[in-house]
Design a protein around this motif. Structure first.
Motif, PDB file in Angstrom:
ATOM      1  N   THR A 544      15.895  -3.157  36.234  1.00  0.00           N
ATOM      2  CA  THR A 544      17.530  -1.780  35.962  1.00  0.00           C
ATOM      3  C   THR A 544      17.822  -2.469  37.388  1.00  0.00           C
ATOM      4  N   MET A 545      17.439  -2.807  37.841  1.00  0.00           N
ATOM      5  CA  MET A 545      18.456  -3.499  39.489  1.00  0.00           C
ATOM      6  C   MET A 545      18.973  -4.211  39.471  1.00  0.00           C
ATOM      7  N   GLU A 546      18.535  -5.479  38.456  1.00  0.00           N
ATOM      8  CA  GLU A 546      19.364  -6.459  37.741  1.00  0.00           C
ATOM      9  C   GLU A 546      20.119  -6.512  36.967  1.00  0.00           C
ATOM     10  N   ASP A 547      19.668  -5.319  36.199  1.00  0.00           N
ATOM     11  CA  ASP A 547      20.816  -4.948  34.814  1.00  0.00           C
ATOM     12  C   ASP A 547      21.727  -4.715  35.458  1.00  0.00           C
ATOM     13  N   ALA A 548      21.930  -3.544  36.369  1.00  0.00           N
ATOM     14  CA  ALA A 548      22.841  -3.035  36.837  1.00  0.00           C
ATOM     15  C   ALA A 548      23.660  -3.232  37.462  1.00  0.00           C
ATOM     16  N   SER A 549      23.358  -4.283  38.137  1.00  0.00           N
ATOM     17  CA  SER A 549      24.305  -4.977  39.263  1.00  0.00           C
ATOM     18  C   SER A 549      25.031  -6.541  38.876  1.00  0.00           C
ATOM     19  N   GLY A 550      23.963  -7.133  38.197  1.00  0.00           N
ATOM     20  CA  GLY A 550      24.597  -8.187  37.490  1.00  0.00           C
ATOM     21  C   GLY A 550      23.984  -9.204  38.987  1.00  0.00           C
ATOM     22  N   VAL A 551      23.043  -9.264  39.620  1.00  0.00           N
ATOM     23  CA  VAL A 551      22.732 -10.199  40.244  1.00  0.00           C
ATOM     24  C   VAL A 551      21.252 -10.267  40.407  1.00  0.00           C
ATOM     25  N   ASP A 552      20.829 -12.143  40.565  1.00  0.00           N
ATOM     26  CA  ASP A 552      19.424 -12.235  39.915  1.00  0.00           C
ATOM     27  C   ASP A 552      18.201 -12.082  41.326  1.00  0.00           C
ATOM     28  N   LEU A 553      17.634 -10.778  40.940  1.00  0.00           N
ATOM     29  CA  LEU A 553      16.625 -11.475  42.383  1.00  0.00           C
ATOM     30  C   LEU A 553      15.343 -11.349  42.247  1.00  0.00           C
ATOM     31  N   ASP A 554      15.393 -12.100  41.274  1.00  0.00           N
ATOM     32  CA  ASP A 554      13.835 -12.531  40.883  1.00  0.00           C
ATOM     33  C   ASP A 554      13.111 -13.653  42.522  1.00  0.00           C
ATOM     34  N   TRP A 555      13.641 -13.923  42.832  1.00  0.00           N
ATOM     35  CA  TRP A 555      13.351 -14.626  44.095  1.00  0.00           C
ATOM     36  C   TRP A 555      13.633 -13.439  44.759  1.00  0.00           C
ATOM     37  N   PHE A 556      14.060 -12.301  45.038  1.00  0.00           N
ATOM     38  CA  PHE A 556      13.639 -12.156  46.159  1.00  0.00           C
ATOM     39  C   PHE A 556      12.866 -10.787  45.855  1.00  0.00           C
ATOM     40  N   TRP A 557      12.413 -10.401  44.602  1.00  0.00           N
ATOM     41  CA  TRP A 557      10.809  -9.664  44.002  1.00  0.00           C
ATOM     42  C   TRP A 557       9.592 -10.761  44.592  1.00  0.00           C
ATOM     43  N   ARG A 558      10.004 -11.958  43.712  1.00  0.00           N
ATOM     44  CA  ARG A 558       9.175 -12.915  44.735  1.00  0.00           C
ATOM     45  C   ARG A 558       8.096 -13.001  45.886  1.00  0.00           C
ATOM     46  N   GLY A 559       9.970 -12.747  46.812  1.00  0.00           N
ATOM     47  CA  GLY A 559       9.149 -13.443  48.176  1.00  0.00           C
ATOM     48  C   GLY A 559       8.691 -11.613  48.189  1.00  0.00           C
ATOM     49  N   TRP A 560       9.580 -10.986  47.875  1.00  0.00           N
ATOM     50  CA  TRP A 560       9.059  -9.419  49.234  1.00  0.00           C
ATOM     51  C   TRP A 560       8.009  -8.324  48.523  1.00  0.00           C
ATOM     52  N   PHE A 561       7.534  -9.058  47.575  1.00  0.00           N
ATOM     53  CA  PHE A 561       7.415  -7.672  46.578  1.00  0.00           C
ATOM     54  C   PHE A 561       6.311  -8.189  46.136  1.00  0.00           C
ATOM     55  N   PHE A 562       5.829 -10.044  46.050  1.00  0.00           N
ATOM     56  CA  PHE A 562       4.805 -10.349  45.168  1.00  0.00           C
ATOM     57  C   PHE A 562       4.167 -11.203  46.206  1.00  0.00           C
ATOM     58  N   GLY A 563       4.468 -12.124  47.639  1.00  0.00           N
ATOM     59  CA  GLY A 563       4.212 -12.436  48.236  1.00  0.00           C
ATOM     60  C   GLY A 563       4.029 -11.704  49.721  1.00  0.00           C
ATOM     61  N   THR A 564       3.372 -12.766  50.853  1.00  0.00           N
ATOM     62  CA  THR A 564       3.664 -11.918  52.280  1.00  0.00           C
ATOM     63  C   THR A 564       3.854 -12.834  53.319  1.00  0.00           C
ATOM     64  N   ASP A 565       4.376 -14.373  53.004  1.00  0.00           N
ATOM     65  CA  ASP A 565       5.290 -15.230  53.314  1.00  0.00           C
ATOM     66  C   ASP A 565       6.498 -14.053  54.692  1.00  0.00           C
ATOM     67  N   PRO A 566       6.330 -14.888  55.927  1.00  0.00           N
ATOM     68  CA  PRO A 566       7.333 -14.046  57.121  1.00  0.00           C
ATOM     69  C   PRO A 566       8.730 -14.586  56.868  1.00  0.00           C
ATOM     70  N   VAL A 567       9.583 -14.027  57.000  1.00  0.00           N
ATOM     71  CA  VAL A 567      11.256 -14.666  57.583  1.00  0.00           C
ATOM     72  C   VAL A 567      10.855 -15.224  59.046  1.00  0.00           C
ATOM     73  N   ASP A 568      11.371 -16.830  58.590  1.00  0.00           N
ATOM     74  CA  ASP A 568      11.854 -17.448  60.253  1.00  0.00           C
ATOM     75  C   ASP A 568      12.738 -18.701  59.485  1.00  0.00           C
ATOM     76  N   ILE A 569      13.666 -18.954  59.735  1.00  0.00           N
ATOM     77  CA  ILE A 569      14.589 -19.576  59.286  1.00  0.00           C
ATOM     78  C   ILE A 569      14.879 -19.528  61.130  1.00  0.00           C
ATOM     79  N   ALA A 570      15.012 -21.472  61.048  1.00  0.00           N
ATOM     80  CA  ALA A 570      15.011 -22.159  62.574  1.00  0.00           C
ATOM     81  C   ALA A 570      16.109 -22.199  62.433  1.00  0.00           C
ATOM     82  N   LEU A 571      17.374 -22.437  63.317  1.00  0.00           N
ATOM     83  CA  LEU A 571      18.486 -23.435  63.376  1.00  0.00           C
ATOM     84  C   LEU A 571      18.063 -25.091  64.049  1.00  0.00           C
ATOM     85  N   GLU A 572      17.848 -25.754  63.768  1.00  0.00           N
ATOM     86  CA  GLU A 572      17.376 -27.276  64.103  1.00  0.00           C
ATOM     87  C   GLU A 572      17.546 -28.151  64.381  1.00  0.00           C
TER      88      GLU A 572
END
Length: 771
Positions: A544-572
Motif C-alpha cells: 500500500t505504501m508503494e501503491d499510494a505514493s508511486g515510490v519504489d520502496l523495496d530497497w528500503f524494506w529490504r534494508g530496514w525491515f529484512f536486514g540488520t546492517d547499520p547506516v554508516d556512510i563516510a565522506l571519503e
C-alpha cells in the motif's frame, strides 16, 4: 586541494566501459519474499474482492471477588464462519494459563546463578506454586450438551459436534474461573491487581480475563501459536454485551458504553457525567479525590452490576476499584462526540487530574487526523503503574512523590505512555494486525504515531523514539544481538529497540527524508483506511505504501525491515576543480611555478653551494637544443591555437568557460552496508550554506562506493554529510570535510526500583518548594 580541469574540445562526460559492477541485491524487488497476491489481498496492498474475516459475538457475565481476589464468569459465544472453508473445530486462547504453575514460560527462559542475586531473580528461577490458571468448568452447546475440548497450554481446541459450513454460525457457552495474581510481584504481566497497603484496597485491571477466540484467516488459517508472555494477541472482531458484578462501592471503567448509569452512579455523579458530555475545553471530575478517599475507608458488603455494550471490537477489558477518581470530557471527532476519560487513585495526583484526560483527547485528535476518525464512543486511561492497551481502555503509569512533586521524566513518561496506549486503539485495535507474529506492525507503527503526537503536545518534547539519530546506538550494537524487524516477537533479543524504536524511526525517515511528508501521509492514511477493522499483513503495508505514493520502496524494506546492517556512510574524499579558462601566457606562468615548486628540494638547495660547476656548465659540447629551450615561453603557435579554440566555442560554451564555477568531486563509501540517500550540506566561505539531497538510488550500480560531482558558484569552506541527523548514521565522525573531531559522551545514571513510572527521591519541583 584545488585542481584545474583541462578543457577538451568536446564537452562530454565519458564513463569507462570497464567500470566494475559492484552490487548485491539491495535494489532488487522483493518479489517472492512477499506472499503472492490473490482474491483476498491484492497486489496493490488493498483487501481483495473476496476478502473475508470471521466474527465472534460475546455475552458475558462476570463477578469479582474482592475478598479472595478471584473472578468467575460465564459466556455465550456466537461464532460466524465467513470463510469459504468448512471448520471441524475452533481454537480459543486461554492466556491466563501462561501464569499457571505448570506454565511453559519459565521453562523456556534461560537462567543462571550470579555471585550476587536479588530476591526477584531467585523467584524467577523458583517460579511459583500459586493456582493461577483457568478452571474451565464446562463448554456446552446451547442445548446443554458437553462439547469435547482439548487444552494445550494457553490454547483450547473446541471440537464441534458437527462441521461448521461456510456462512453458518455456531453458539456455545463456557463457564470458567481463576485466581487473580499480583501483577506487582515477580510474576508481572499485563492484568492482575495492585494492593495498596496504606489503605488496604485493591486496584484491579482485568485483561485477557475471558477465553478469547483465536483468529482464523485467509493467510494463516488458525493463529494458535502459544502465548508465552511477550507476543501479544491475534483476535477476532465481534459485538459484546457484558455484565460486571463488583462490590457496590467500586467504580468500574470498561470497554464499551455503560448501559445502566442510573443504577450504578450516585445522583451527583450522574449530574457531573451529564456536564462532562458537553465540556469540550477541560475535564469534569465525576468522582472526586475526597469522595474516593472516603470510600477507601470502608468495604461494602453488597454488590452492583455494571452493564456495558461494545460493538465491533476485537477484545474487552475493564478495571475496578473503590480507590478511583474519575474525570471526563467530550472530544468532537468525525461529526460525533467521543468521551475522553481517566480513572486513577489519589496516588496519581496532581499529575493525573491535570494531564491524563487532556492527553487522551489530544491523542484521539492527533491520530484521527493522520488515519481515520476515531470510531468508538469512549477512550479511557487508567493509572495502574502499567502500560497496556485494549479497545477503548488502557492501563498506564506515572505517579508523583507523596508530597505531590515529580520529575520532568515522570511527567513526560506518563504523557508518552498515555499517548502510546490510547494510540493503540488505532493500531492494532482497529487496524487489526497479528501481534503474536509481527510486533512491529502495532508497536512500531504506533510508536511512530506517538512521536508525532508528542511533538504536537510540546514544542521541545523529549521524545525517546522517532528521531533517526536515537536508533544509531542500537544499530551499532553487536551484530550477534540483532535480528531483522521481520522477526517473530518471541525470537527478538533487544525487543524495545527492534519492535518499537527501529520501525518507528524507519517510518519517520520515510516521511521526512525518503518520500516527503505529502506522499508519505497520503499513503499511510490510505493503509489505515483500507485496513481498519480488518486483518492486514506486512505485505499489505509494504504494497500500500508503494501503491499510494508511486515510490519504489523495496530497497528500503529490504534494508530496514529484512536486514540488520547499520547506516554508516563516510565522506571519503573531496577534490576541488575549476575550469581552465586562462590565456596561454597565464597557463605557461602557472606551469613554471608548478615546475619550480616540484623541482625544489633539499639536495638542490645544498648542491647550489657544494657543486660550483656542473659538466654541462663547464663543457659546451655537452649542450643541445633543449639546454636553451624554454618550455614556459609562449609561442605563436600557442597563441594561434588558443584563438582558434575560442572562435569555435558557442556563446553558451563561453559563458560556462568564464563562469568561475567550482567543481567538487566527492567520493562516498558505504561502511555500514545499509544504503541511504545522501544529504550534503555545503558551507561557503561567505558564511552561507546549502543542502543537496541525492536519492538512495545512486548506490544501484555500486553499493560500496560512489562519487558525485557538484558545480558551485561559491567557494566551499566545509562539507557535512547528513547535517540534520536524518539517516541514523552510526559514525558521524567520518561525515565531515575537512575532518572534524568531536568528543564522545556518556551519561551517568542511578538505577531505581519501585512502582513503574513513579517519581522518587529529590527533584527540582521539591527543591523549589523548600525555598
Amino acid at each position: 586541494m584545488k585542481k584545474i580541469i583541462l578543457l577538451c574540445l568536446c564537452f562530454a562526460c565519458v564513463w569507462s566501459a570497464s567500470a566494475q559492477r559492484n552490487h548485491a541485491e539491495r535494489f532488487e524487488q522483493l518479489g517472492t519474499m512477499l506472499r503472492s497476491p490473490n482474491v483476498y489481498r491484492t497486489a496493490s496492498g488493498a483487501p481483495g474482492h473476496q476478502y473475508w474475516q470471521q466474527k465472534a459475538d460475546h455475552e458475558i457475565e462476570v463477578e469479582l471477588d474482592d475478598e479472595n481476589q478471584s473472578i468467575k464468569g460465564w459466556q455465550k459465544v456466537t461464532y460466524y464462519n465467513n470463510s469459504p472453508d468448512q471448520l471441524n473445530y475452533l481454537w480459543i486462547q486461554l492466556d491466563q494459563n501462561e501464569r499457571a504453575a505448570d506454565s511453559r514460560t519459565p521453562k523456556m527462559a534461560e537462567s543462571s546463578i550470579n555471585p550476587r542475586m536479588n530476591l526477584r531473580q531467585l523467584e524467577n528461577i523458583v517460579w511459583h506454586d500459586e493456582d493461577l490458571g483457568y478452571k474451565i468448568n464446562h463448554v456446552k452447546t446451547m442445548e446443554g450438551d458437553d462439547i469435547r475440548v482439548t487444552i494445550n497450554n494457553t490454547m483450547m481446541r473446541v471440537d464441534l459436534p458437527q462441521p461448521l459450513a461456510s456462512g453458518e454460525a455456531f453458539e456455545f457457552t463456557v463457564d470458567w474461573n481463576f485466581n487473580i495474581h499480583d501483577r506487582m510481584s515477580f510474576i508481572g504481566g499485563r492484568p492482575g491487581y495492585e494492593f495498596f497497603e496504606k489503605d488496604g484496597n485493591y486496584l484491579y485491571t482485568l485483561a485477557e480475563w475471558f477465553p478469547r477466540m483465536a483468529v482464523y484467516s485467509d493467510f494463516e488459517g488458525w493463529q494458535n501459536k502459544e502465548f508465552v508472555g511477550r507476543g501479544e494477541f491475534a483476535l477476532t472482531f465481534g459485538d459484546y454485551k457484558v455484565r460486571i458484578t463488583v462490590p457496590a462501592d467500586h467504580m468500574v471503567g470498561s470497554t464499551g458504553v455503560l448501559q445502566n448509569p442510573e443504577e450504578v452512579l450516585s445522583s451527583t455523579e450522574l449530574q457531573r457525567w451529564d456536564q462532562a458530555k458537553s465540556s469540550y475545553d477541560k475535564p469534569v471530575v465525576i468522582r472526586t479525590q475526597a469522595e474516593a478517599e472516603r470510600l477507601e475507608k470502608g468495604k461494602a458488603k453488597d454488590k452492583k452490576t455494571w452493564v456495558f455494550h461494545a460493538d465491533n471490537v476485537r477484545d474487552f477489558a475493564w478495571t475496578s476499584s473503590r480507590k478511583f477518581i474519575w474525570d471526563a470530557m467530550a472530544v468532537k471527532q468525525g461529526g460525533k462526540d467521543v468521551m475522553a476519560m481517566s480513572y486513577y487513585g489519589k496516588e496519581g495526583n496532581p499529575l493525573w487530574e491535570q494531564y491524563s484526560t487532556r492527553v487522551v483527547a489530544h491523542t484521539v485528535k492527533s491520530y484521527s487526523e493522520k488515519t481515520f476518525d476515531y470510531p468508538y464512543p469512549v477512550a479511557i486511561s487508567v493509572e495502574a503503574s502499567n502500560g497496556m492497551e485494549y479497545p477503548m481502555i488502557c492501563f498506564n503509569y506515572g505517579r508523583p512523590d507523596s508530597d505531590g512533586t515529580y520529575t520532568d521524566a515522570v511527567k513526560y513518561g506518563m504523557i508518552s505512555v498515555i499517548i502510546h496506549e490510547v494510540g493503540h486503539n488505532f493500531f492494532p485495535m482497529i487496524v487489526n494486525s497479528d501481534e503474536r507474529q509481527w510486533s512491529w506492525m502495532d508497536e512500531g507503527l504506533n510508536t511512530f504515531m506517538q512521536f508525532m503526537a508528542e511533538q504536537e503536545w510540546d514544542r521541545d518534547y523529549p521524545s525517546r523514539r522517532g528521531p533517526a539519530h536515537k536508533i544509531a546506538p542500537y544499530m551499532a550494537s553487536d551484530p550477534s544481538l540483532l535480528e531483522p524487524i521481520m522477526t517473530n516477537s518471541e525470537n527478538i533479543i533487544q525487543f524495545g529497540p527492534n519492535a518499537y524504536a527501529k520501525p518507528a524511526t524507519a517510518l519517520n525517515i520515510l516521511r521526512e527524508t525518503v518520500m516527503g511528508r505529502e506522499l508519505f501521509d497520503f499513503a499511510f492514511k490510505e493503509y489505515a483506511q483500507r485496513w481498519m477493522f480488518k486483518h492486514p499483513t506486512p505485505e499489505d503495508f509494504f504494497r500500500t505504501m508503494e501503491d499510494a505514493s508511486g515510490v519504489d520502496l523495496d530497497w528500503f524494506w529490504r534494508g530496514w525491515f529484512f536486514g540488520t546492517d547499520p547506516v554508516d556512510i563516510a565522506l571519503e574524499q573531496v577534490n576541488w576543480y575549476k575550469l581552465d579558462n586562462r590565456s596561454p601566457a597565464e597557463k605557461k606562468e602557472a606551469a613554471k611555478r608548478d615546475f619550480e615548486m616540484e623541482e625544489s628540494y633539499i639536495s638542490k638547495t645544498y648542491n647550489t653551494k657544494d657543486i660550483p660547476q656542473t659538466i654541462v656548465e663547464s663543457d659546451p659540447s655537452t649542450r643541445d637544443f633543449y639546454n636553451s629551450y624554454n618550455p614556459f615561453s609562449v609561442t605563436p603557435e600557442d597563441e594561434r591555437a588558443y584563438r582558434e579554440f575560442m572562435d569555435r566555442l558557442s556563446s553558451k560554451e563561453k559563458e560556462l568557460l568564464n563562469s568561475g564555477l567550482n567543481f567538487y568531486e566527492m567520493k562516498f563509501r558505504n561502511e555500514g552496508g545499509l544504503v541511504m540517500p545522501l544529504i550534503i550540506q555545503f558551507n561557503y566561505t561567505d558564511g552561507s550554506s546549502e543542502v543537496e539531497r541525492i536519492p538512495a538510488e545512486i548506490w544501484r550500480l555500486n553499493e560500496k562506493q560512489v562519487s558525485k560531482v557538484f558545480a558551485k558558484k561559491k567557494e566551499v569552506k566545509s562539507i557535512v554529510l547528513d547535517p540534520y541527523r536524518e539517516t541514523a548514521d552510526i559514525d558521524e565522525a567520518n561525515n565531515y570535510w575537512p575532518r572534524t573531531f568531536t568528543p564522545s559522551r556518556f551519561e551517568l545514571f542511578k538505577s531505581t526500583n519501585g512502582v513503574r513510572g513513579a517519581s522518587s527521591g529529590d527533584n527540582p519541583m521539591k527543591k523549589a518548594n523548600r525555598k
